[in-house]
Scaffold this motif. Structure first.
Motif, short mmCIF file in Angstrom:
data_model
loop_
_atom_site.label_atom_id
_atom_site.label_comp_id
_atom_site.label_asym_id
_atom_site.label_seq_id
_atom_site.Cartn_x
_atom_site.Cartn_y
_atom_site.Cartn_z
N MET A 261 0.83 -1.20 0.00
CA MET A 261 0.00 0.00 0.00
C MET A 261 0.87 1.25 0.00
O MET A 261 1.87 1.33 0.71
CB MET A 261 -0.92 0.00 1.22
N ASP A 262 0.50 2.22 -0.83
CA ASP A 262 1.17 3.52 -0.81
C ASP A 262 0.12 4.58 -1.04
O ASP A 262 -1.08 4.29 -1.14
CB ASP A 262 2.30 3.59 -1.84
N LEU A 263 0.54 5.85 -1.10
CA LEU A 263 -0.42 6.95 -1.21
C LEU A 263 -1.20 6.89 -2.51
O LEU A 263 -2.36 7.29 -2.57
CB LEU A 263 0.31 8.28 -1.08
N TRP A 264 -0.56 6.39 -3.57
CA TRP A 264 -1.24 6.30 -4.86
C TRP A 264 -2.28 5.17 -4.85
O TRP A 264 -3.40 5.35 -5.31
CB TRP A 264 -0.22 6.08 -5.97
N ALA A 265 -1.91 4.01 -4.32
CA ALA A 265 -2.85 2.91 -4.23
C ALA A 265 -4.03 3.26 -3.33
O ALA A 265 -5.16 2.85 -3.58
CB ALA A 265 -2.15 1.65 -3.71
N LEU A 266 -3.75 4.04 -2.29
CA LEU A 266 -4.81 4.48 -1.38
C LEU A 266 -5.75 5.48 -2.06
O LEU A 266 -6.93 5.55 -1.74
CB LEU A 266 -4.19 5.13 -0.13
N GLY A 267 -5.21 6.25 -3.01
CA GLY A 267 -5.97 7.35 -3.57
C GLY A 267 -6.05 8.50 -2.58
O GLY A 267 -7.10 9.12 -2.38
N PHE A 268 -4.90 8.81 -1.95
CA PHE A 268 -4.85 9.84 -0.92
C PHE A 268 -5.36 11.17 -1.46
O PHE A 268 -5.04 11.57 -2.58
CB PHE A 268 -3.43 10.02 -0.41
N SER A 269 -6.14 11.86 -0.65
CA SER A 269 -6.60 13.20 -1.02
C SER A 269 -6.76 14.03 0.23
O SER A 269 -7.15 13.52 1.30
CB SER A 269 -7.95 13.13 -1.77
N ALA A 270 -6.41 15.30 0.13
CA ALA A 270 -6.53 16.21 1.26
C ALA A 270 -6.83 17.61 0.74
O ALA A 270 -6.46 17.96 -0.39
CB ALA A 270 -5.24 16.22 2.09
N MET A 271 -7.50 18.40 1.57
CA MET A 271 -7.82 19.77 1.20
C MET A 271 -7.65 20.66 2.43
O MET A 271 -7.94 20.26 3.55
CB MET A 271 -9.27 19.86 0.69
N TRP A 272 -7.14 21.86 2.19
CA TRP A 272 -7.01 22.87 3.23
C TRP A 272 -7.78 24.11 2.77
O TRP A 272 -7.55 24.62 1.67
CB TRP A 272 -5.54 23.24 3.44
N VAL A 273 -8.68 24.60 3.62
CA VAL A 273 -9.57 25.70 3.23
C VAL A 273 -9.43 26.84 4.25
O VAL A 273 -9.44 26.61 5.47
CB VAL A 273 -11.04 25.25 3.19
N GLN A 274 -9.32 28.06 3.75
CA GLN A 274 -9.30 29.24 4.61
C GLN A 274 -10.48 30.14 4.26
O GLN A 274 -10.81 30.33 3.08
CB GLN A 274 -8.00 30.03 4.43
N LEU B 53 -4.37 18.45 -2.54
CA LEU B 53 -3.34 17.50 -2.96
C LEU B 53 -4.00 16.13 -3.03
O LEU B 53 -4.61 15.68 -2.07
CB LEU B 53 -2.17 17.47 -1.98
N ARG B 54 -3.90 15.49 -4.19
CA ARG B 54 -4.52 14.18 -4.35
C ARG B 54 -3.70 13.33 -5.30
O ARG B 54 -2.95 13.83 -6.14
CB ARG B 54 -5.96 14.31 -4.85
N MET B 55 -3.83 12.04 -5.13
CA MET B 55 -3.13 11.06 -5.96
C MET B 55 -4.12 9.98 -6.37
O MET B 55 -5.13 9.78 -5.70
CB MET B 55 -1.97 10.45 -5.19
N ASP B 56 -3.83 9.28 -7.47
CA ASP B 56 -4.73 8.20 -7.88
C ASP B 56 -3.93 6.94 -8.21
O ASP B 56 -2.71 6.97 -8.31
CB ASP B 56 -5.63 8.62 -9.05
N ILE B 57 -4.66 5.86 -8.38
CA ILE B 57 -4.03 4.55 -8.53
C ILE B 57 -3.26 4.42 -9.83
O ILE B 57 -2.42 3.52 -9.98
CB ILE B 57 -5.10 3.45 -8.41
N THR B 58 -3.49 5.31 -10.78
CA THR B 58 -2.76 5.27 -12.04
C THR B 58 -1.39 5.95 -11.97
O THR B 58 -0.68 6.02 -12.95
CB THR B 58 -3.59 5.92 -13.16
N GLY B 59 -1.05 6.48 -10.79
CA GLY B 59 0.26 7.11 -10.61
C GLY B 59 0.26 8.60 -10.81
O GLY B 59 1.33 9.22 -10.78
N ASN B 60 -0.90 9.21 -10.99
CA ASN B 60 -0.97 10.65 -11.16
C ASN B 60 -1.02 11.35 -9.80
O ASN B 60 -1.44 10.77 -8.80
CB ASN B 60 -2.21 11.04 -11.97
#
Length: 271
Positions: free
Chosen positions: A90-103, A173-180
């Motif tokens: 498992m890594d951030l890409w396989a997880l599909g990590f995503s995060a947002m920061w809002v002000q 910031l987000r990543m996807d399983i295709t490596g993007n």
């Protein structure tokens, strides 16, 4: 310069070790003239962090110490999110990590945007959110320095822009399983900067002002194709660390201790 082992280490121990190794220099003088890059701000206090780094003297300089080990923030995020019981692949890409920061938004309005039930708000570390997200769909929500962080924050650029309508600003910031990978900065309903953290060269940048954050990128490494990095290539974990460091500079927060290692909240979805 000391070397800190990261892979497999306890996240809290990593932060403590880095803090112990970090030098706290005296504050540099305030700029004597000129106007810094303004990220949707109306007053000098809201000017970009590049002109105000001296304001945080006396605190661990983990913003910039992230580059002491080029992959520190990426490795810390992985060590924080993934427990021993998860798949070793498992890594951030396989997880599909995503995060947002809002002000500029209050928690109530963001809860409605993300369809969260504030009545279920419970203290939670980021290291606990995967289990809770799997169990009940909980989202990790953090508040630091006027910014609200959300993990996971699934959504494309159009959603990020919609969150900023009415004078707000947001980073994604987000990543996807295709490596993007995708880094995005929006303000007042419009995309200001969007690029691939793995190679943010001109042809892959977009937005109203693709170079708006360039002054905050000093010392960060993204490119994998320029001649000046051919002998010292920029691997994906370093590029992601640089993107996280950039988010810290824009939000004027410490990505490691303020967000990844601090206890904030989890909120279940509204029924």
């Amino acid at each position: 310069m000391p070397t800190i082992a990261i892979v497999g280490a306890d996240p809290a121990a990593l932060a403590a070790a880095l803090e112990a190794a970090t030098v706290r220099p005296c504050c540099p003088p305030e700029p004597s003239g000129g106007v810094g890059l303004v990220l949707g701000a109306a007053s000098p206090d809201d000017q970009d962090p590049d002109t105000r780094f001296g304001a945080s003297c006396g605190m661990p300089l983990l913003r910039e110490a992230a580059m002491r080990s080029p992959t520190y923030l990426h490795d810390l995020l992985v060590a924080t999110l993934f427990t021993e019981g998860l798949d070793a692949e498992m890594d951030l890409w396989a997880l599909g990590f995503s995060a947002m920061w809002v002000q500029g938004a209050d928690l109530g309005s963001l809860a409605r945007t993300f369809h969260l039930d504030l009545a279920t708000r419970t203290p939670c570390h980021l290291s606990e959110i995967l289990d809770h997200n799997i169990d009940d769909g909980s989202t990790w929500v953090a508040e630091v320095n006027g910014w609200i962080g959300v993990v996971p924050a699934h959504g494309h650029g159009e959603f990020l822009c919609s969150v900023t309508e009415g004078g707000r600003q947001a980073l994604g910031l987000r990543m996807d399983i295709t490596g993007n990978a995708y880094f995005e900065y929006a303000r007042d309903g419009r995309m200001v900067v969007s690029f691939d953290p793995l190679s943010p060269d001109d042809w892959r940048r977009s937005g109203d002002d693709p170079h708006a954050l360039d002054r905050l990128m000093d010392g960060l490494r993204f490119e994998i194709s320029d001649d000046d990095v051919r002998d010292n290539p920029v691997e994906d974990p370093e590029s992601i660390s640089s993107a996280l460091a950039l988010i810290g500079r824009v939000t004027e927060t410490d990505i490691a201790t303020d967000w990844f290692l601090a206890r904030h909240s989890r909120i279940r979805p509204a029924s």
